[in-house]
Design an enzyme around this catalytic site. Structure first.
Site, PDB file in Angstrom:
ATOM      1  N   ASN A 144      -2.056  38.724  20.577  1.00  0.00           N
ATOM      2  CA  ASN A 144      -0.817  38.376  19.869  1.00  0.00           C
ATOM      3  C   ASN A 144      -0.718  39.150  18.558  1.00  0.00           C
ATOM      4  O   ASN A 144      -1.612  39.921  18.216  1.00  0.00           O
ATOM      5  CB  ASN A 144      -0.736  36.858  19.648  1.00  0.00           C
ATOM      6  CG  ASN A 144      -1.898  36.353  18.809  1.00  0.00           C
ATOM      7  OD1 ASN A 144      -2.051  36.743  17.657  1.00  0.00           O
ATOM      8  ND2 ASN A 144      -2.735  35.505  19.400  1.00  0.00           N
TER       9      ASN A 144
ATOM     10  N   LYS B 114       0.933  18.226  15.315  1.00  0.00           N
ATOM     11  CA  LYS B 114      -0.385  18.861  15.508  1.00  0.00           C
ATOM     12  C   LYS B 114      -1.460  18.170  14.689  1.00  0.00           C
ATOM     13  O   LYS B 114      -2.608  18.051  15.129  1.00  0.00           O
ATOM     14  CB  LYS B 114      -0.312  20.336  15.092  1.00  0.00           C
ATOM     15  CG  LYS B 114       0.114  21.215  16.252  1.00  0.00           C
ATOM     16  CD  LYS B 114       0.273  22.663  15.896  1.00  0.00           C
ATOM     17  CE  LYS B 114       1.152  23.287  16.981  1.00  0.00           C
ATOM     18  NZ  LYS B 114       1.501  24.660  16.726  1.00  0.00           N
TER      19      LYS B 114
ATOM     20  N   PHE C 126      -3.726  25.439  10.815  1.00  0.00           N
ATOM     21  CA  PHE C 126      -2.509  26.201  10.535  1.00  0.00           C
ATOM     22  C   PHE C 126      -1.587  26.040  11.729  1.00  0.00           C
ATOM     23  O   PHE C 126      -2.051  26.101  12.873  1.00  0.00           O
ATOM     24  CB  PHE C 126      -2.825  27.688  10.304  1.00  0.00           C
ATOM     25  CG  PHE C 126      -2.975  28.036   8.850  1.00  0.00           C
ATOM     26  CD1 PHE C 126      -4.084  27.599   8.134  1.00  0.00           C
ATOM     27  CD2 PHE C 126      -2.006  28.776   8.187  1.00  0.00           C
ATOM     28  CE1 PHE C 126      -4.227  27.889   6.788  1.00  0.00           C
ATOM     29  CE2 PHE C 126      -2.135  29.078   6.843  1.00  0.00           C
ATOM     30  CZ  PHE C 126      -3.245  28.639   6.137  1.00  0.00           C
TER      31      PHE C 126
ATOM     32  N   ASP D 227      -9.881  24.251  22.655  1.00  0.00           N
ATOM     33  CA  ASP D 227      -9.242  24.138  21.335  1.00  0.00           C
ATOM     34  C   ASP D 227     -10.355  24.016  20.286  1.00  0.00           C
ATOM     35  O   ASP D 227     -11.022  22.983  20.188  1.00  0.00           O
ATOM     36  CB  ASP D 227      -8.311  22.916  21.295  1.00  0.00           C
ATOM     37  CG  ASP D 227      -7.478  22.893  20.032  1.00  0.00           C
ATOM     38  OD1 ASP D 227      -8.029  23.162  18.939  1.00  0.00           O
ATOM     39  OD2 ASP D 227      -6.254  22.623  20.129  1.00  0.00           O
ATOM     40  N   ILE D 228     -10.537  25.075  19.528  1.00  0.00           N
ATOM     41  CA  ILE D 228     -11.653  25.146  18.575  1.00  0.00           C
ATOM     42  C   ILE D 228     -11.487  24.106  17.471  1.00  0.00           C
ATOM     43  O   ILE D 228     -12.424  23.367  17.146  1.00  0.00           O
ATOM     44  CB  ILE D 228     -11.746  26.565  17.962  1.00  0.00           C
ATOM     45  CG1 ILE D 228     -11.921  27.606  19.081  1.00  0.00           C
ATOM     46  CG2 ILE D 228     -12.885  26.660  16.964  1.00  0.00           C
ATOM     47  CD1 ILE D 228     -11.634  29.030  18.671  1.00  0.00           C
TER      48      ILE D 228
ATOM     49  N   LYS E  19     -11.176  48.329  36.385  1.00  0.00           N
ATOM     50  CA  LYS E  19      -9.765  48.492  36.056  1.00  0.00           C
ATOM     51  C   LYS E  19      -8.914  48.233  37.299  1.00  0.00           C
ATOM     52  O   LYS E  19      -9.202  48.776  38.379  1.00  0.00           O
ATOM     53  CB  LYS E  19      -9.526  49.914  35.536  1.00  0.00           C
ATOM     54  CG  LYS E  19      -8.115  50.110  35.038  1.00  0.00           C
ATOM     55  CD  LYS E  19      -7.902  51.537  34.550  1.00  0.00           C
ATOM     56  CE  LYS E  19      -6.431  51.715  34.204  1.00  0.00           C
ATOM     57  NZ  LYS E  19      -6.057  53.105  34.069  1.00  0.00           N
TER      58      LYS E  19
ATOM     59  N   LYS F 161      -4.578  16.839  16.751  1.00  0.00           N
ATOM     60  CA  LYS F 161      -5.913  17.431  16.540  1.00  0.00           C
ATOM     61  C   LYS F 161      -6.787  16.543  15.656  1.00  0.00           C
ATOM     62  O   LYS F 161      -7.927  16.894  15.376  1.00  0.00           O
ATOM     63  CB  LYS F 161      -5.773  18.835  15.949  1.00  0.00           C
ATOM     64  CG  LYS F 161      -4.917  19.736  16.850  1.00  0.00           C
ATOM     65  CD  LYS F 161      -5.081  21.210  16.623  1.00  0.00           C
ATOM     66  CE  LYS F 161      -4.084  21.977  17.493  1.00  0.00           C
ATOM     67  NZ  LYS F 161      -4.572  23.248  17.987  1.00  0.00           N
TER      68      LYS F 161
HETATM   69  N1  CTP Z   1      -6.385  26.391  17.409  1.00  0.00           N
HETATM   70  C1  CTP Z   1      -7.718  26.466  17.771  1.00  0.00           C
HETATM   71  N2  CTP Z   1      -8.046  26.700  19.068  1.00  0.00           N
HETATM   72  C2  CTP Z   1      -7.094  26.856  20.017  1.00  0.00           C
HETATM   73  C3  CTP Z   1      -5.737  26.790  19.648  1.00  0.00           C
HETATM   74  C4  CTP Z   1      -5.418  26.565  18.328  1.00  0.00           C
HETATM   75  O1  CTP Z   1      -8.591  26.344  16.900  1.00  0.00           O
HETATM   76  N3  CTP Z   1      -7.451  27.094  21.252  1.00  0.00           N
HETATM   77  C5  CTP Z   1      -6.054  26.107  15.996  1.00  0.00           C
HETATM   78  C6  CTP Z   1      -5.368  27.238  15.264  1.00  0.00           C
HETATM   79  O2  CTP Z   1      -6.318  28.065  14.624  1.00  0.00           O
HETATM   80  C7  CTP Z   1      -4.492  26.505  14.280  1.00  0.00           C
HETATM   81  C8  CTP Z   1      -4.119  25.237  14.996  1.00  0.00           C
HETATM   82  O3  CTP Z   1      -5.109  25.069  15.993  1.00  0.00           O
HETATM   83  O4  CTP Z   1      -5.207  26.098  13.125  1.00  0.00           O
HETATM   84  C9  CTP Z   1      -2.764  25.232  15.607  1.00  0.00           C
HETATM   85  O5  CTP Z   1      -2.625  26.286  16.480  1.00  0.00           O
HETATM   86  P1  CTP Z   1      -1.342  26.493  17.384  1.00  0.00           P
HETATM   87  O6  CTP Z   1      -1.595  27.612  18.311  1.00  0.00           O
HETATM   88  O7  CTP Z   1      -0.148  26.570  16.502  1.00  0.00           O
HETATM   89  O8  CTP Z   1      -1.326  25.110  18.134  1.00  0.00           O
HETATM   90  P2  CTP Z   1      -1.436  24.736  19.593  1.00  0.00           P
HETATM   91  O9  CTP Z   1      -2.333  23.560  19.652  1.00  0.00           O
HETATM   92  O10 CTP Z   1      -1.814  25.900  20.431  1.00  0.00           O
HETATM   93  O11 CTP Z   1       0.057  24.274  19.884  1.00  0.00           O
HETATM   94  P3  CTP Z   1       1.332  25.064  20.480  1.00  0.00           P
HETATM   95  O12 CTP Z   1       0.809  26.301  21.148  1.00  0.00           O
HETATM   96  O13 CTP Z   1       1.908  24.056  21.392  1.00  0.00           O
HETATM   97  O14 CTP Z   1       2.229  25.345  19.314  1.00  0.00           O
END
Ligand code: CTP
Length: 408
Positions: free
Chosen positions: A216, A345, A331, A314-315, A295, A349
């Protein structure tokens, strides 16, 4: 990026002693003045053998002082006046001989005399050593370093690498930019002194085959700015970074990873050893369910390949769920309904604080505006909601974090 003026209003006395690294001090004067400082250069006789006072005067815009008998000073006391005016004295380069002199309190020429005569409670002394590796590692030098530290001086460096003499090792003077960054950091309030912070930053890269992948637009700039601001505030910082091309902030420990799983593996086991976890990384939510060993070739295929995706861990949620979890800050990068999504969120979380921002408006840029959201309150950062450079925002966030940690 707009020019930063982190040293605006600061008056720095830059002392040069004899060493090849004097050439770096010319660049250092430029950087310090660009950052807003006024710089008064003082040179020893040995320094003048390496670079001329003419060069240093032209760059600093002030006559260089080289002698305690300089009759331009109305009271003829340059050694007193210089230190009274300064916000800091920086000796760069500092030779082994000059450090020995400082450590024993000798004062037989202007620069050492000025260091001895400075008002210690309000004029800090910073020393950037520059010497051959044998000289640096000599017990006499190490004794002098310990004495100088005990007397309240701050050592900047030295660095490690190739030396003018052809040898390689410890002892070279830090680069001008590193010294400038260290000086800026020195002046920041130490609001997080002794705290340990863990920060994730950047995108992740989810491989499809050995040459392709899903990623991304996250640049990592916000996370790197936070790491720098935390380090400046006195914290011990570990930065786990996805694939970005950004320099590591001074004094920050950096671990590079590619995929979400690698980031998870780097973060979760060490998270309980930290007091704070800040998740700025734009972690890919999904990865290809299987990685092609080779590949994927277009040759002979009539239809485009399709991929099955599987969810990444989800870390942030995993760290927040640890029994000995650090204080977790998330964030939320959104494209609409910032407050509602951010608060959802926060609850999902199970974290105490989340910082919302509009992803498309900030990815890759040097500025941003944030929404700080906890369970009860929210406020814009900066208060007027106008985009502000990420390092300034990061410093304000560190103040806010320090207040929240102190209130726990
Ligand atoms: N995050 C994380 N691990 C993941 C996804 C997200 O640690 N696999 C953390 C990001 O670093 C950020 C927060 O979660 O601090 C929110 O991330 P975001 O991608 O906006 O949230 P999602 O839970 O993925 O929600 P959505 O994609 O539905 O917006």
């Amino acid at each position: 990026m707009s020019e930063r003026t982190d040293l605006q209003g600061r008056h720095i006395v830059l002392g040069l002693t004899g060493g090849i690294a004097c050439y770096k001090s010319a660049e250092l004067v430029r950087l310090l003045t660009k950052a807003g400082a006024t710089v008064q250069v003082v040179m020893t006789e040995a320094a003048e053998a390496f670079i001329t006072a003419v060069t240093m005067q032209a760059l600093s815009g002030r006559p260089v002082v080289t002698s305690q008998w300089d009759a331009r000073e109305p009271n003829n006391m340059a050694h007193i006046n210089l230190g009274r005016e300064a916000d800091a004295i920086l000796i760069a380069p500092a030779s082994a001989d000059f450090m020995a002199k400082l450590a024993t309190g000798r004062a037989d020429e202007l620069l050492s005399l000025m260091c001895l005569a400075r008002p210690r409670e309000r004029c800090p002394l910073l020393i950037a050593p520059a010497m051959n590796r044998e000289m640096w590692s000599h017990p006499a030098t190490l004794r002098n370093v310990a004495t100088l530290r005990a007397d309240g001086a701050t050592l900047l460096g030295p660095g490690h690498g190739d030396q003018a003499c052809g040898e390689t090792g410890d002892g070279r003077m830090l680069e001008a930019q590193e010294l400038c960054d260290d000086l800026v950091a020195f002046f920041q309030p130490k609001l997080l002194a002794g705290r340990k912070l863990l920060i994730t930053a950047g995108p992740t890269f989810e491989a499809i085959d050995p040459v392709r992948g899903i990623t991304n637009h996250s640049s990592g700039k916000m996370g790197f700015a936070l790491a720098r601001a935390a380090q400046e505030a006195g914290a011990e910082v570990t930065l786990v970074a996805g694939p970005v091309h950004l320099p590591t902030p001074r004094g920050v420990r950096r671990l590079d990873v590619m995929s979400a799983q690698q980031m998870f593996d780097a973060v979760v086991p060490v998270a309980p050893q930290h007091e704070v976890f800040i998740a700025t990384a734009a972690v890919a939510d999904w990865r290809p369910a299987s990685l092609s060993a080779h590949k994927i070739k277009k040759e002979g295929k009539k239809v485009a390949p399709t991929f099955e995706l599987t969810e990444n861990p989800d870390i942030l949620a995993a760290v927040a769920a640890l029994p000995d979890a650090p204080y977790c800050v998330g964030f939320a990068a959104e494209s609409e309904n910032l407050l509602a999504h951010a608060r959802a969120k926060l609850l999902r979380k199970r974290i105490p604080l989340i910082i919302g921002n509009l992803g498309p408006a900030t990815f890759g840029r040097d500025d941003n505006s944030l929404l700080v959201v906890d369970a009860q309150t929210e406020h814009a950062l900066p208060a007027d909601g106008r985009a502000t450079d990420k390092l300034t925002l990061a410093r304000i966030l560190m103040q806010e974090l320090a207040t929240r940690l102190a209130a726990r």
